[in-house]
Scaffold this active site. Structure first.
Site, PDB file in Angstrom:
ATOM      1  N   CYS A 141       0.913  -1.205   0.106  1.00  0.00           N
ATOM      2  CA  CYS A 141       0.081  -0.295  -0.002  1.00  0.00           C
ATOM      3  C   CYS A 141       0.842   1.238  -0.126  1.00  0.00           C
ATOM      4  CB  CYS A 141      -1.145  -0.026   1.239  1.00  0.00           C
ATOM      5  SG  CYS A 141      -2.239  -1.207   1.239  1.00  0.00           S
ATOM      6  N   CYS A 179      13.402  10.878  -6.788  1.00  0.00           N
ATOM      7  CA  CYS A 179      12.284  10.282  -6.750  1.00  0.00           C
ATOM      8  C   CYS A 179      11.684  10.365  -5.298  1.00  0.00           C
ATOM      9  CB  CYS A 179      12.367   8.814  -7.178  1.00  0.00           C
ATOM     10  SG  CYS A 179      13.358   7.581  -5.797  1.00  0.00           S
TER      11      CYS A 179
END
Ligand SMILES: Nc1ncnc2c1ncn2[C@@H]1O[C@H](COP(=O)(O)OP(=O)(O)OP(=O)(O)O)[C@@H](O)[C@H]1O
Ligand SMILES: [Zn+2]
Length: 426
Positions: A220, A384
């Protein structure tokens, strides 16, 4: 202030001692009863008048003990319904602490329990609803050394975890201990539900004899999840457990696999599950697995390394966030390439960065090279979220002839924690 601190420390010590006492009191086998008392009849009246349930099923539920492993997205709703619905004893296992980013879906926890162990936080919530439910929190990582001794104390086990190693661990432990396993999973907009090792049905290994390669598994925290999705599956896990505990599935011989997608219609599909496999390594006719094994080795990934750091670049191919701050301050002519997905880029980004998601990088190389030349950029820095994908991007750019490229170690997370605390973290 010193006095106040002293008093607070004393209060913390008192509360810890109380909690220890409570945990000890809770860690005893369930005392079974032969009839419901008046308080229970009043509390569970709406269930008792159900013809298919009635006082007999409620009493069986009252005399049952259920172990929920994971008090996260799936475990939170499951524990709430099991605890309030009349299960006699609940065990809750979770090694992790409540974080603000859990609260949109892990509805059993509260802002005020932030930082608290999730098993303990869940116990407090159940006791607020139904103080007579006996709850034992296990604030530990379930592994091969402790799983069997805990599972043996319960009638039914719920797998509400989020990793493959624990899935196999729970499966093997449930087969060895002869317990049904109610297994759920949820990610993005999708969910799945299956009951394993029940009424002669297959186990998880019968269906999935080998684990998926670790790099293909998303959680998740990487893939995202809409809060209600694990809510739906967790509630269905509670329903399956209640049905088993109260004897409603005694004559059920077929076993289903429920697939749920919150986006499409119909949202639910059910597939008939294959039967038990004769050659299954753990539940088959000649089982090879007769005790718990090393599941981290077997799966190539552990229960806790969901955000493991990659180290594929040499130190000189990376810069620290502090160094990037200097790059900005010195107004160095550079190009900042952000390789996160478009949706993540829309949440937040550093000024003047250009967005090319990692999976589009190869196809957009010509455009990128053109930009570097046009701007006459001395260096390319890649960023990132956490500093893993950025390393893969650097490798890929180097392979394609872009050599003055480095990544920002630790990514935007490190930037937000070490350099600019006003930068959002997600
Ligand atoms: N082996 C294990 N022992 C104890 N708890 C476990 C184990 N494996 C997983 N868990 C727990 O199961 C829960 C799964 O919850 P969920 O899938 O919602 O993920 P999360 O870790 O809370 O969230 P996120 O991935 O967003 O950080 C977590 O609280 C995790 O700590
Ligand atoms: Zn099997």
């Amino acid at each position: 202030m010193e006095d106040e601190l002293k008093q607070l420390r004393q209060r913390v010590a008192e509360l810890e001692a109380q909690l220890d006492q409570q945990q000890e009191a809770n860690n005893v086998p369930l005392k079974k009863v032969d009839q419901l008392n008046n308080e229970e009849i009043r509390r569970f009246g709406r269930q008792l008048i159900l013809p298919e349930f009635g006082p007999e099923a409620q009493l069986k539920l009252r005399n049952s003990s259920i172990l929920v492993v994971g008090a996260g997205g799936l475990g939170a709703p499951a524990i709430l319904y099991l605890g309030s619905g009349g299960v006699g004893r609940l065990g809750i296992v979770d090694h992790d602490e409540v974080d603000i980013s859990n609260l949109h879906r892990q509805v059993i926890h509260r802002e005020k329990t932030k930082g608290m162990n999730k098993a303990v936080s869940a116990m407090l919530a159940v006791h607020e609803i139904h103080p007579q439910c006996q709850v034992t929190p296990y604030p530990i990582l379930l592994d091969s050394t402790n799983a069997l001794s805990i599972i043996k104390q319960y009638d039914i086990v719920l797998d509400a975890t989020d990793n493959v190693a624990t899935r196999y661990l729970l499966n093997d432990a449930c087969v060895l201990a002869g317990k049904p396993l109610v297994s759920g999973s949820a990610l993005r907009m999708d969910g799945q539900l299956t009951v394993y090792n029940h009424n002669g049905g297959p186990c998880y290994r019968c269906i999935h004899p080998v684990p998926p390669p670790p790099e293909t598994v998303t959680n998740c925290s990487d893939g995202g999840v809409l809060g209600v999705i694990p809510g739906v599956i967790g509630v269905l896990q509670a329903l399956e457990a209640i049905k088993i505990a109260s004897g409603l599935t005694e004559n059920q011989t077929s076993h289903g696999f429920l697939i749920f997608n919150g986006c499409y219609s119909p949202m639910f599909r059910s597939i008939k599950l294959r039967g038990k496999k004769k050659e299954c390594l753990v539940c088959g006719e000649n089982p090879k697995i007769t005790e718990l094994i090393d599941y981290v080795e077997f799966c190539g990934a552990g229960a806790t390394d969901k955000e493991a750091s990659l180290f594929v670049l040499k130190p000189e191919e990376r810069i620290r966030v502090q160094e990037y701050k200097n790059v900005l301050e010195n107004e160095e002519n550079h190009l900042l390439l952000d390789v996160r997905s478009p949706v993540q880029y829309r949440i937040c980004s550093l000024p003047n960065s250009i967005s090319i998601p990692l999976d589009k990088l190869e196809s957009q190389l010509p455009g990128l090279k053109e930009k570097i030349e046009k701007q006459n950029a001395e260096n390319v820095y890649v960023v990132c979220r956490l500093g893993n994908d950025s390393q893969l991007a650097v490798q890929m750019l180097q392979k394609n002839g872009i050599m003055n490229v480095r990544d920002i170690a630790g990514g935007l997370y490190k930037w937000a924690t070490d350099i600019d605390t006003s930068f959002p973290i997600y």
